[in-house]
Design an enzyme around this catalytic site. Structure first.
Site, PDB file in Angstrom:
ATOM      1  CB  THR A 169       1.747 -11.608   2.439  1.00  0.00           C
ATOM      2  OG1 THR A 169       1.865  -9.982   2.045  1.00  0.00           O
ATOM      3  CG2 THR A 169       1.903 -12.078   2.548  1.00  0.00           C
ATOM      4  CG  ASN A 248       3.468  -4.152  -6.243  1.00  0.00           C
ATOM      5  OD1 ASN A 248       3.310  -5.055  -7.405  1.00  0.00           O
ATOM      6  ND2 ASN A 248       4.327  -4.362  -5.565  1.00  0.00           N
ATOM      7  CB  SER A 296      -3.240  -4.561   2.107  1.00  0.00           C
ATOM      8  OG  SER A 296      -2.339  -3.634   3.264  1.00  0.00           O
ATOM      9  CB  SER A 297      -5.960  -1.989   6.968  1.00  0.00           C
ATOM     10  OG  SER A 297      -5.822  -0.834   7.419  1.00  0.00           O
ATOM     11  CG  HIS A 298      -0.359  -1.127   4.698  1.00  0.00           C
ATOM     12  ND1 HIS A 298       1.257  -0.522   4.604  1.00  0.00           N
ATOM     13  CD2 HIS A 298      -0.087  -2.294   4.850  1.00  0.00           C
ATOM     14  CE1 HIS A 298       1.293  -1.306   4.199  1.00  0.00           C
ATOM     15  NE2 HIS A 298       0.471  -2.820   3.751  1.00  0.00           N
ATOM     16  CB  THR A 336      -8.306 -13.340  19.547  1.00  0.00           C
ATOM     17  OG1 THR A 336      -8.731 -14.633  19.948  1.00  0.00           O
ATOM     18  CG2 THR A 336      -8.804 -12.439  19.821  1.00  0.00           C
ATOM     19  CB  CYS A 421       7.341  -6.516  -0.705  1.00  0.00           C
ATOM     20  SG  CYS A 421       6.132  -6.013  -0.160  1.00  0.00           S
TER      21      CYS A 421
END
EC number: 2.8.1.7
Length: 497
Positions: A169, A248, A296-298, A336, A421
């Site tokens: 996102t 998606n 996206s990682s997940h 960070t 979403c």
């Protein structure tokens, strides 16, 4: 002689609380090298729970055997997270028995090997990767750069072109807002499609409020865009084309290579939202002329809260950053980084590349079985192109059945009726509307997501359960009774009262 941080802490504590320093010294544990018992379990790369077997019990036995061979115990493997793989049969939660999980487009379970990689960054390796004056920072920075290289390798990119973000996102917003704002003096036009993820559509609408014009391309009844329509929509002031790689909701794969060629010919930046495509279909940013790509990682069995954006360096892509601050991530995304998340993301990307062929064969086999079983029932429709579709995403409409009713009847299976979403909305899917589906069919659609840890016995159960409960719900429907009697519902003039 300089004292260590731990020694100084002991001295201060003994002075404040009037306790002998030896007492604290005796209790001191070197935090830097502390590793909890669970973090010590190292799963072999070849541990691929459902890639090589379809029976979860056998897969657990396989994991235990590998753990024993590496000097650990089966209990240690279970404690380290292998129980997460039996996600379909866990008890003692606040919501009863865990259902079979077939909602892989919403998120994927974290691979235990990914978790194992992350754990040490929550204990010993806790340095700030941007601290370049001591070893704590050097250690985590090395891990971050290694992860960056793994993420880049999956799409044949340079590691310097990967910018870490909080997820797809944020990546999509960076592109849809950052590129037009940078070129706003000369370029005021954006092109995207009607079936994009909500974050792309909302970002595009936000730019309309800033004075930009947006063209929303139509799709055909298979979910594919018309390349001629794209070429006709390009203007001299077009600055960006954004087209999702894999949808998606319906899993349709757009002709990314052809779109990239059109954009390169017209010297327009091409962005693709690859949250559902990264690691699941072949992507080469150079071969496909992709300038910007969201990840996206997940969605790839990695941790939540971390993602990335690929930003081409040659020819250089310019965009205004959304966040101001310390100038991390080459000045494009200040803040960070979280080394545990980045390291987990990198390991997930490495495993996706390593197990790509096995995963695809496994998912394709289960998908074919699922589709064949679901479509064997009458009045069922596969939504989206059957020839240009990622097999792990199966979207089916069951006529004369409300999708929400079917979901409630299938409480033992975790599914969705569209994007996670927008699942709070009861509105029919805008994606299916774009394909020309009417409200009734759009409302009756269910999305099935198959992944690395899905099993054949789960698919068999789902096919039978869905067939039985669709039949039961249809028997309660007066519309179904009319259809069975041969009445054409389209010929009826329904009253507006």
């Amino acid at each position: 002689m300089l004292k260590s941080t731990a020694t100084r802490s002991i001295t201060r504590l003994s002075q404040v609380y009037n306790v002998p320093a030896a007492t604290y010294r005796a209790c001191l544990v070197s935090r830097r090298f502390y590793s909890p018992p669970a973090a010590g379990v190292k799963l072999d790369d070849n541990f691929s729970l459902e890639t090589h077997t379809d029976i979860q019990a056998a897969a657990k036995a396989q994991a235990s055997a590998r753990a024993s061979a590496s000097g650990t115990t089966p209990d240690a493997v279970v404690a380290s997270g292998s129980t997460a793989m039996s996600h379909a049969y866990q008890e003692n939660t606040g919501f009863g028995t865990r259902p079979i999980y077939l909602d892989m487009q919403a998120t994927t379970p974290t691979d235990p090997r990914v978790l194992d990689t992350m754990l040490k960054f929550y204990t010993g390796l806790y340095g700030n990767p941007h601290s370049n004056t001591h070893s704590y920072g050097w250690e985590t920075n090395t891990a971050v750069e290694n992860a960056r290289a793994h993420v880049a390798k999956m799409i044949n990119a340079d590691p310097k072109e990967i910018i870490f973000t909080s997820g797809a996102t944020e990546s999509n917003n960076m592109v849809l807002k950052g590129v037009p704002r940078f070129y706003k003096k000369t370029k005021k036009h954006i092109i995207t499609t009607r079936t994009e993820h909500k974050c792309v559509l909302e970002a595009a609408r936000a730019m309309m409020k800033e004075g930009f014009e947006v063209t929303f391309l139509n799709v055909d009844d298979q979910g594919l865009i018309d390349l001629k329509e794209l070429e006709d929509a390009i203007r001299p002031d077009t600055c960006l084309v954004s087209v999702m790689a894999v949808n998606n909701e319906i899993g349709v794969i757009q002709p990314i290579k052809e779109i990239g060629a059109i954009c390169r010919k017209n010297k327009i930046y091409f962005h693709t939202d690859a949250a559902q495509a990264y690691g699941k279909i072949h992507i080469d940013v150079n071969e496909m002329n992709i300038d910007l790509l969201s990840i996206s990682s997940h969605k790839i069995y990695g941790p939540k809260g971390i993602g990335a954006i690929y930003v081409r360096r040659r020819p250089r892509v310019r965009l205004e950053p959304l966040l101001s601050g310390g100038g991390q991530e080459r000045g494009l995304r200040s803040g960070t980084l979280a080394p545990p998340l980045v390291a987990g993301f990198g390991e997930a990307a490495r495993l996706m590349k390593k197990e790509f062929d096995n995963d695809q064969a496994h998912i394709k086999r289960l998908s074919d079985k699922l589709v064949k079983g679901l479509l064997s029932a009458e009045h069922t429709t596969l939504n989206g192109s059957p020839d240009h579709r990622y097999p792990g995403c199966v979207n089916v409409s069951f006529a004369y059945v409300e999708g929400e009713s079917l979901l409630m009847a299938l409480r033992d299976i975790a599914l969705s009726s569209g994007s996670a979403c927008t699942s709070a909305s009861l509105e029919p899917s805008y994606v299916l509307h774009a394909l020309g589906k009417d409200d009734a069919l759009a409302h009756s659609s269910i999305r099935f997501g198959i992944g690395r840890f899905s099993t054949e016995e789960e698919v068999d159960y789902v096919v039978k359960a869905v067939s039985d409960r669709v039949k039961f719900l249809r028997e309660l429907s007066p519309l179904w009774e009319m259809v069975q009697e041969g009445i054409d519902l389209n010929s009826i003039k329904w009253s507006g009262h």
